[in-house]
Enzyme design. Structure first.
Site, PDB file in Angstrom:
ATOM      1  N   ASP A 110      47.804  26.652  41.072  1.00 62.84           N
ATOM      2  CA  ASP A 110      48.420  27.861  40.081  1.00 62.84           C
ATOM      3  C   ASP A 110      48.765  29.041  40.771  1.00 62.84           C
ATOM      4  O   ASP A 110      50.093  29.419  41.002  1.00 62.84           O
ATOM      5  CB  ASP A 110      47.630  27.869  38.841  1.00 62.84           C
ATOM      6  CG  ASP A 110      46.165  28.513  39.071  1.00 62.84           C
ATOM      7  OD1 ASP A 110      45.857  28.454  40.199  1.00 62.84           O
ATOM      8  OD2 ASP A 110      45.511  28.611  38.448  1.00 62.84           O
ATOM      9  N   ASP A 160      45.322  33.487  46.258  1.00 58.76           N
ATOM     10  CA  ASP A 160      45.083  34.902  45.988  1.00 58.76           C
ATOM     11  C   ASP A 160      44.380  35.113  47.630  1.00 58.76           C
ATOM     12  O   ASP A 160      45.247  35.579  48.404  1.00 58.76           O
ATOM     13  CB  ASP A 160      43.887  35.080  45.110  1.00 58.76           C
ATOM     14  CG  ASP A 160      43.637  36.211  44.750  1.00 58.76           C
ATOM     15  OD1 ASP A 160      44.284  37.235  44.731  1.00 58.76           O
ATOM     16  OD2 ASP A 160      42.274  36.690  44.381  1.00 58.76           O
ATOM     17  N   LYS A 216      49.701  35.921  45.817  1.00 58.33           N
ATOM     18  CA  LYS A 216      49.610  37.317  45.829  1.00 58.33           C
ATOM     19  C   LYS A 216      49.231  37.599  47.447  1.00 58.33           C
ATOM     20  O   LYS A 216      48.136  37.758  47.995  1.00 58.33           O
ATOM     21  CB  LYS A 216      48.201  37.775  45.249  1.00 58.33           C
ATOM     22  CG  LYS A 216      48.580  37.694  43.707  1.00 58.33           C
ATOM     23  CD  LYS A 216      47.111  38.211  43.115  1.00 58.33           C
ATOM     24  CE  LYS A 216      46.865  37.699  41.881  1.00 58.33           C
ATOM     25  NZ  LYS A 216      45.582  38.248  41.269  1.00 58.33           N
ATOM     26  N   ARG A 265      45.589  30.226  28.424  1.00 61.18           N
ATOM     27  CA  ARG A 265      46.346  29.125  29.154  1.00 61.18           C
ATOM     28  C   ARG A 265      47.447  28.589  28.527  1.00 61.18           C
ATOM     29  O   ARG A 265      48.414  28.281  29.363  1.00 61.18           O
ATOM     30  CB  ARG A 265      45.280  28.150  29.419  1.00 61.18           C
ATOM     31  CG  ARG A 265      44.150  28.372  30.450  1.00 61.18           C
ATOM     32  CD  ARG A 265      43.287  27.101  30.795  1.00 61.18           C
ATOM     33  NE  ARG A 265      41.964  27.129  31.190  1.00 61.18           N
ATOM     34  CZ  ARG A 265      41.708  27.614  32.482  1.00 61.18           C
ATOM     35  NH1 ARG A 265      42.739  27.805  33.175  1.00 61.18           N
ATOM     36  NH2 ARG A 265      40.506  27.743  32.895  1.00 61.18           N
TER      37      ARG A 265
HETATM   38  P1  5GP Z   1      41.791  32.293  46.148  1.00 64.15           P
HETATM   39  O1  5GP Z   1      40.750  31.161  46.606  1.00 64.15           O
HETATM   40  O2  5GP Z   1      42.913  32.013  46.501  1.00 64.15           O
HETATM   41  O3  5GP Z   1      41.243  33.590  46.314  1.00 64.15           O
HETATM   42  O4  5GP Z   1      41.852  32.220  44.554  1.00 64.15           O
HETATM   43  C1  5GP Z   1      42.651  31.105  43.889  1.00 64.15           C
HETATM   44  C2  5GP Z   1      42.123  30.949  42.630  1.00 64.15           C
HETATM   45  O5  5GP Z   1      41.524  32.254  41.938  1.00 64.15           O
HETATM   46  C3  5GP Z   1      43.323  30.283  41.575  1.00 64.15           C
HETATM   47  O6  5GP Z   1      43.356  29.089  41.723  1.00 64.15           O
HETATM   48  C4  5GP Z   1      42.768  30.913  40.402  1.00 64.15           C
HETATM   49  O7  5GP Z   1      42.243  30.078  39.744  1.00 64.15           O
HETATM   50  C5  5GP Z   1      42.082  32.131  40.652  1.00 64.15           C
HETATM   51  N1  5GP Z   1      42.990  33.417  40.634  1.00 64.15           N
HETATM   52  C6  5GP Z   1      43.424  34.186  41.338  1.00 64.15           C
HETATM   53  N2  5GP Z   1      44.271  35.298  41.086  1.00 64.15           N
HETATM   54  C7  5GP Z   1      44.232  35.165  39.636  1.00 64.15           C
HETATM   55  C8  5GP Z   1      45.077  35.680  38.703  1.00 64.15           C
HETATM   56  O8  5GP Z   1      45.748  36.596  38.876  1.00 64.15           O
HETATM   57  N3  5GP Z   1      44.916  35.153  37.391  1.00 64.15           N
HETATM   58  C9  5GP Z   1      43.932  33.995  37.339  1.00 64.15           C
HETATM   59  N4  5GP Z   1      44.145  33.586  35.770  1.00 64.15           N
HETATM   60  N5  5GP Z   1      43.689  33.443  38.069  1.00 64.15           N
HETATM   61  C10 5GP Z   1      43.519  34.063  39.325  1.00 64.15           C
HETATM   62 MG    MG Z   2      42.520  27.852  40.279  1.00 70.32          MG
END
Ligand code: 5GP
Ligand code: MG
Length: 182
Positions: free
Chosen positions: A104, A107, A135, A169
């Protein structure tokens, strides 16, 4: 207190048209390799995966299997725990498959990087990564997805599969969670 902003960040029709674009791009790049095995990351990706995979079918791409993988990096609230837990892994043999790993949102990059490495150990022919949202300003590890729907600023988004403490969701658009300062 956290509340949902009144105006959507990304509207339903914008999501739909971007997904059609993504499907065309992915189809042009991957069709020549044969069938694709889709690996959507649950839970946040279920709505995006449902729309993108049908858009890929419209483009004539054959999806031979959809293998769900459940990972979690966020506890509750809007901050990452930093460690990725695989809650449910894949039992299908991915050897020599063309994998399209779907998430989805990217980050810090930790989740996709970790899961891509994990799937790589299963010796697929290739792994392409696609995320609806990115992001880039939040990245903590080096990772560039092959396909990105929308690059967004550092805001916490919900809807279209993404949650805030399991809520929102089912919203059909992407909205922003804002903290109300009393
Ligand atoms: P990463 O490992 O890249 O930091 O995080 C990825 C996961 O963090 C995504 O799959 C999601 O589940 C969660 N996440 C990161 N940013 C957001 C956000 O703005 N909203 C939501 N709902 N989940 C996020
Ligand atoms: Mg996720």
């Amino acid at each position: 207190m956290f509340t949902l902003s009144h105006t959507p960040l990304i509207k339903e029709d914008e999501i739909a048209s971007r997904i059609a674009d993504l499907a065309r791009m992915i189809a042009d790049d991957l069709r020549r390799y044969g069938p694709i095995t889709a690996v959507p990351m649950l839970r946040g990706c279920f709505v995006f995966a449902a729309d993108l995979l049908r858009a890929l079918s419209r483009e004539g791409v054959e999806i031979d299997e959809v293998c769900f993988l459940t990972a979690s990096s966020y506890g509750s609230g809007t901050t990452s725990s930093g460690t990725i837990k695989v809650l449910q892994s894949i039992t299908t043999d991915l050897k020599d498959r063309n994998i399209l790993l779907l998430d989805d949102i990217i980050d810090t990059g930790r989740t996709l990087k970790h899961i891509k490495e994990l799937l790589g150990d299963m010796q697929p022919s290739r792994i392409m990564t696609c995320t609806l949202l990115d992001k880039p300003s939040r990245r903590e590890v080096e990772f560039e997805p092959d396909y990105v729907g929308f690059s967004i600023n550092d805001v916490f988004v919900v809807g279209y599969g993404l949650d805030f403490d399991q809520k929102y969701r089912a919203l059909p658009y992407i909205g922003i969670i804002e903290e109300q300062i009393a």
